[in-house]
Each structure stands twice: as structure tokens, then as C-alpha cells.
Write a protein that holds these residues in place. Sequence first.
Motif, PDB file in Angstrom:
ATOM      1  N   LEU A 163       0.828  -1.196   0.000  1.00 54.22           N
ATOM      2  CA  LEU A 163       0.000   0.000   0.000  1.00 54.22           C
ATOM      3  C   LEU A 163       0.869   1.254   0.000  1.00 54.22           C
ATOM      4  O   LEU A 163       1.992   1.233   0.505  1.00 54.22           O
ATOM      5  CB  LEU A 163      -0.915  -0.003   1.234  1.00 54.22           C
ATOM      6  CG  LEU A 163      -2.018  -1.054   1.226  1.00 54.22           C
ATOM      7  CD1 LEU A 163      -2.653  -1.173   2.599  1.00 54.22           C
ATOM      8  CD2 LEU A 163      -3.086  -0.700   0.189  1.00 54.22           C
ATOM      9  N   PRO A 164       0.362   2.361  -0.532  1.00 58.33           N
ATOM     10  CA  PRO A 164       1.155   3.589  -0.601  1.00 58.33           C
ATOM     11  C   PRO A 164       1.373   4.207   0.772  1.00 58.33           C
ATOM     12  O   PRO A 164       0.552   4.041   1.686  1.00 58.33           O
ATOM     13  CB  PRO A 164       0.314   4.505  -1.490  1.00 58.33           C
ATOM     14  CG  PRO A 164      -1.088   4.023  -1.315  1.00 58.33           C
ATOM     15  CD  PRO A 164      -0.981   2.536  -1.147  1.00 58.33           C
ATOM     16  N   SER A 165       2.479   4.959   0.904  1.00 57.23           N
ATOM     17  CA  SER A 165       2.778   5.596   2.179  1.00 57.23           C
ATOM     18  C   SER A 165       3.101   7.076   2.029  1.00 57.23           C
ATOM     19  O   SER A 165       3.436   7.730   3.010  1.00 57.23           O
ATOM     20  CB  SER A 165       3.976   4.889   2.847  1.00 57.23           C
ATOM     21  OG  SER A 165       5.138   4.999   2.046  1.00 57.23           O
ATOM     22  N   HIS A 166       2.993   7.610   0.808  1.00 61.65           N
ATOM     23  CA  HIS A 166       3.310   9.014   0.576  1.00 61.65           C
ATOM     24  C   HIS A 166       2.567   9.466  -0.671  1.00 61.65           C
ATOM     25  O   HIS A 166       2.306   8.660  -1.575  1.00 61.65           O
ATOM     26  CB  HIS A 166       4.829   9.175   0.390  1.00 61.65           C
ATOM     27  CG  HIS A 166       5.329  10.588   0.456  1.00 61.65           C
ATOM     28  ND1 HIS A 166       5.315  11.430  -0.642  1.00 61.65           N
ATOM     29  CD2 HIS A 166       5.869  11.310   1.464  1.00 61.65           C
ATOM     30  CE1 HIS A 166       5.834  12.603  -0.300  1.00 61.65           C
ATOM     31  NE2 HIS A 166       6.179  12.559   0.975  1.00 61.65           N
ATOM     32  N   ILE A 167       2.232  10.744  -0.756  1.00 63.13           N
ATOM     33  CA  ILE A 167       1.499  11.252  -1.906  1.00 63.13           C
ATOM     34  C   ILE A 167       2.359  11.274  -3.161  1.00 63.13           C
ATOM     35  O   ILE A 167       1.914  10.875  -4.245  1.00 63.13           O
ATOM     36  CB  ILE A 167       0.950  12.669  -1.603  1.00 63.13           C
ATOM     37  CG1 ILE A 167      -0.237  12.571  -0.649  1.00 63.13           C
ATOM     38  CG2 ILE A 167       0.543  13.391  -2.868  1.00 63.13           C
ATOM     39  CD1 ILE A 167      -0.841  13.904  -0.274  1.00 63.13           C
ATOM     40  N   VAL A 168       3.600  11.718  -3.033  1.00 58.10           N
ATOM     41  CA  VAL A 168       4.469  11.862  -4.196  1.00 58.10           C
ATOM     42  C   VAL A 168       5.335  10.632  -4.417  1.00 58.10           C
ATOM     43  O   VAL A 168       5.565  10.216  -5.550  1.00 58.10           O
ATOM     44  CB  VAL A 168       5.372  13.111  -4.043  1.00 58.10           C
ATOM     45  CG1 VAL A 168       6.302  13.264  -5.239  1.00 58.10           C
ATOM     46  CG2 VAL A 168       4.516  14.358  -3.869  1.00 58.10           C
ATOM     47  N   VAL A 169       5.824  10.042  -3.342  1.00 58.90           N
ATOM     48  CA  VAL A 169       6.691   8.859  -3.417  1.00 58.90           C
ATOM     49  C   VAL A 169       5.994   7.719  -2.665  1.00 58.90           C
ATOM     50  O   VAL A 169       6.312   7.449  -1.509  1.00 58.90           O
ATOM     51  CB  VAL A 169       8.078   9.149  -2.804  1.00 58.90           C
ATOM     52  CG1 VAL A 169       9.052   8.040  -3.157  1.00 58.90           C
ATOM     53  CG2 VAL A 169       8.608  10.489  -3.255  1.00 58.90           C
ATOM     54  N   PRO A 170       5.040   7.055  -3.297  1.00 56.20           N
ATOM     55  CA  PRO A 170       4.221   6.073  -2.581  1.00 56.20           C
ATOM     56  C   PRO A 170       4.997   4.921  -1.951  1.00 56.20           C
ATOM     57  O   PRO A 170       4.537   4.311  -0.993  1.00 56.20           O
ATOM     58  CB  PRO A 170       3.269   5.549  -3.665  1.00 56.20           C
ATOM     59  CG  PRO A 170       3.249   6.616  -4.704  1.00 56.20           C
ATOM     60  CD  PRO A 170       4.612   7.211  -4.694  1.00 56.20           C
ATOM     61  N   SER A 171       6.183   4.603  -2.495  1.00 54.20           N
ATOM     62  CA  SER A 171       6.967   3.484  -1.964  1.00 54.20           C
ATOM     63  C   SER A 171       8.107   3.979  -1.070  1.00 54.20           C
ATOM     64  O   SER A 171       9.122   3.300  -0.923  1.00 54.20           O
ATOM     65  CB  SER A 171       7.543   2.645  -3.114  1.00 54.20           C
ATOM     66  OG  SER A 171       8.354   3.448  -3.960  1.00 54.20           O
TER      67      SER A 171
END
Length: 494
Positions: free
Chosen positions: A150-158
Motif C-alpha cells: 500500500l502507498p505511504s506518501h502522496i508523491v513517493v508512494p513506496s
Amino acid sequence: MSKSFVGWPPFPKAAERSTRDPQLRANVHRATHTIRAKRDGLVGERPDWEQLRDSAAAIKDTALHHLDSYLVRLEAAVEAAGGVVHWARDAAEACLIVTELVRRTGETRIVKAKSMLTEEIGLDDALRAAGIDARETDLAEIILHLGDDLPSHIVVPSMHLNRGQIRDIFTAEMGKHGRPAPAGLTDDPNELADAARLHLREKFLAAKVGVTGGNFLVAETGTVVMVESEGNGRMCLTLPETLISVVGIEKVVPTWRDLEVFLQLLARSSTGERMSPYVSTWTGVTDRDGPREFHLVLVDNGRTRALADPLGRQALRCIRCGACMNICPVYERTGGQTYGSVYPGPIGAILNPLLKGADDPQTASLPYASSLCGACNEVCPVRIDITGNLLELRNDIAEGPAQVKHRAERAALDVVERMMYHPHLWAAAVKTAGIAGVVAPKKRLPPPLSGWTRSRLVPAVPRESFRTWWARTHGGRDGNGQVDAMGNGHGGLR
């Protein structure tokens, strides 16, 4: 990717687990501090940075205040350019519209550019249920897709993964979904990017349908604007025969010239670049150039709820830069997945309750996921009063239906409030607190206060109150009215 945030534990429970993961904390710390340093350097180049922030906030407020008329103007401009506009009240309606549009083409495989909104509404799951395979093409999204994460950031999801973990995912999973990772793949960033590029190439060339989001919608011309760093988005919007863009209604800006302000703010705030490598714009359809069909799906999904909130509507200014996450001490220590949403960090702590309602069990605790240090306010390029919104949401929760769960807390605060109206009582209580500090537990408080100390130590209680110190030292000044070398009066702070 089969995982979703549905049923995700509330922030306190998720944070208790994530803060025990040293690798995750190290990954997030490294990434956020790297982006922050790049951003600060480039912001320092602009003597008009504060004026740009003022302009962006004013443009967004104007658009939101007249959102109804700008949306109608946008619809007319899109249709005049050969596009089709669809309106979706919620996630279910948006997913149904997109699914039917894809079904109409007869295709069962599509490519997608990174879109926060399609993740918010659960579009991939809806397409999968309809037998449609949606392939993410953003590098970070590919990593999550292959790793079932699952994503953890808006711009850098990983952001929560390091290069070694990404290499392991590519090596183990790429072959199950198409072209396998090259033999002997290392964790060198160039090799990882090349592996992803080769894996995606055949999917781009075969896809007849592309789905994108949009960073801005220009009401004046009916133009969709997408900002990205990799070029995958441009492939998604130029190669397929049918293009479907799914965008939130709050992304409207009135005129083409307004983009000038936001494009200067967005790249610097999000990735620490002067300009994003790819800024793509498209208006309807053009004969023999690009897609033959263009559909714009405008999604509400709680945005009018936020718009109706006099303070909360500021959250709709958000341009999804992620700067507030990169500066937030809570986000840095817990990671983004603890927020239980594709919108993590400080902006997620106000946006999720506004979109879903403060009584949503997954978001009710988010307004408390903040130290209220105000750093997020200072870096927000559109001047959202994040801490003010958090305090307002905390008040809504305390005064709402959930207050029944906090009767003991409310009773204690009522007592404190009454005492503060009586200076002599308050002074006696403060003096007593200093004495009680000697015998208070040093690590854990007993129930019902034990929940507060489950993840923090009891702070030391000073033996001397501020009032007592002030009376004894004349406010830190000696008898001659001079402040000593340490900034204190005789005796200093105890």
C-alpha cells in the motif's frame, strides 16, 4: 495489488506497530530529509516565494468560492473540444462510470498513470472485479503493485521501502506479470529503473485504453494538466485510443495563466526540482493526434462536504505536493500507512475526516496524530492552516457523538477550566503538582491514564513552578535589572 486500507486499524494501533520497525523508520527518515534539503535549497532561490504562496491561496479560494460556475464552464469547454464529461457523486458511481467506459471498448487490459483519486475510490479493485486488468505505470506504483503493498506518501508512494527491498520485489514478482527482471539485477537505481522500463514497454504498446488523473483543470479552455517526473503519464495519454481522466472537482483553476503560479510551487515543494520533467496538457481530442476518445470523470466523493466547512475548505486548496509530510515529525516516525488512507501525513489528518466525516472509525483519531508544531503550515505552498483545522476537528470530535467515550476526560477538563478562572485555586493546584511530581511514577501512569504512557514516558515535573521562579528571580533579572550571561536572572531556571 489486492491489499486495501478497508478495515485498516485506527492510527494509534497502526502507529504502535510501525514505530517498532527500525528499517521502516530509517527508510522514511532518509527519504524525507533528502527531499526537504532539496526543497529548501530551491525555495531559497526565489525571493518572491511568499508572494507566490499568497497568489496560489487566493486563486484556489476564488475557484472554490465559485466552483459551481467554473465547473459548468469547464464542462462546456471540454465538450466543445470533442471530449465527454461525466459526473460522479461518490466512489461507487465513479468506479461504475469508468468500468462501463472500459467495457464499451471491449478491452480487458489497460494502463494507468499515477492517480491519488483512483486509489481513493478503489478503482483498481472495481476494475479487477469486472475482469479488467489495470496496470500501474508509475515506478513507485509498480513497486507497490508487484509487492502487493500500500502507498505511504502522496508523491513517493513506496517511500517506506529501500533499494534492496525493491530489487527483491522485482526479482521475485516481475516474471509473474510479464517480462521478468534481468538476471543479476542489483539495487543500483539505474538498473532498477531500466528493469521497470523494459517490463512496461510491451504494456504501453499493447494498451488501447489509458486512465490518468490530473493535477489541474483549466476552466477557461477545458484543459487537463498532469505533472510527473518519469514520462509514463505521457505514454498513457498519447498511445491509447481511449483516454479516461478521473479528477476531483476541486482541481479547477479559472484560467490558463493561473498555472504559472502553481507550476513554480509544485515541483519545488514536491520533489525539490525547479520544474517537473514532464508537464502534459490535453484538451479534448484532435484528429490523427492522440486518443480518438476522451472522457473526463469529475468526482465529488465528499468534496462538497469539505467545501461546506468554513475552515475545512482550505484543505481543498491542496496541490498534493507532500511537503507537509516531509517536515512532519509524526509522519517521519510512523510512516504513511499508519494513516489508513492514500492521503497520509498532516494533510491526510484533516482531509480524510472532512471527506469521510469525523465519526468514521478509521479517521476519527487522525486529528490527534500531530504534535501541532506548525511546521506543516510553514511549508505548505498554498497556505493551508493545517494546525487550525486539526484543532477544529478535535473540537468537533470532543463535542460530537464520540464525547460519550471521553466522559472522564471531559469532566477533568471542566474542573481545570473552573480552577483557571480563580487565580488562587490555580496557583495552589500548580504548587501541589510540583510536590506530587516527587512521588509520581517515572515511566507508566496507572489506569485510566495508562493509555497516554503506553508509548511515551512521564515527563519530569519541576519542583518549582514558573510563577514561583518569576517571583523569586524578578523574571530572570538580578537586582540591577540585568539579565545574566545565560539569559536568566540570579539563580536561573530550576
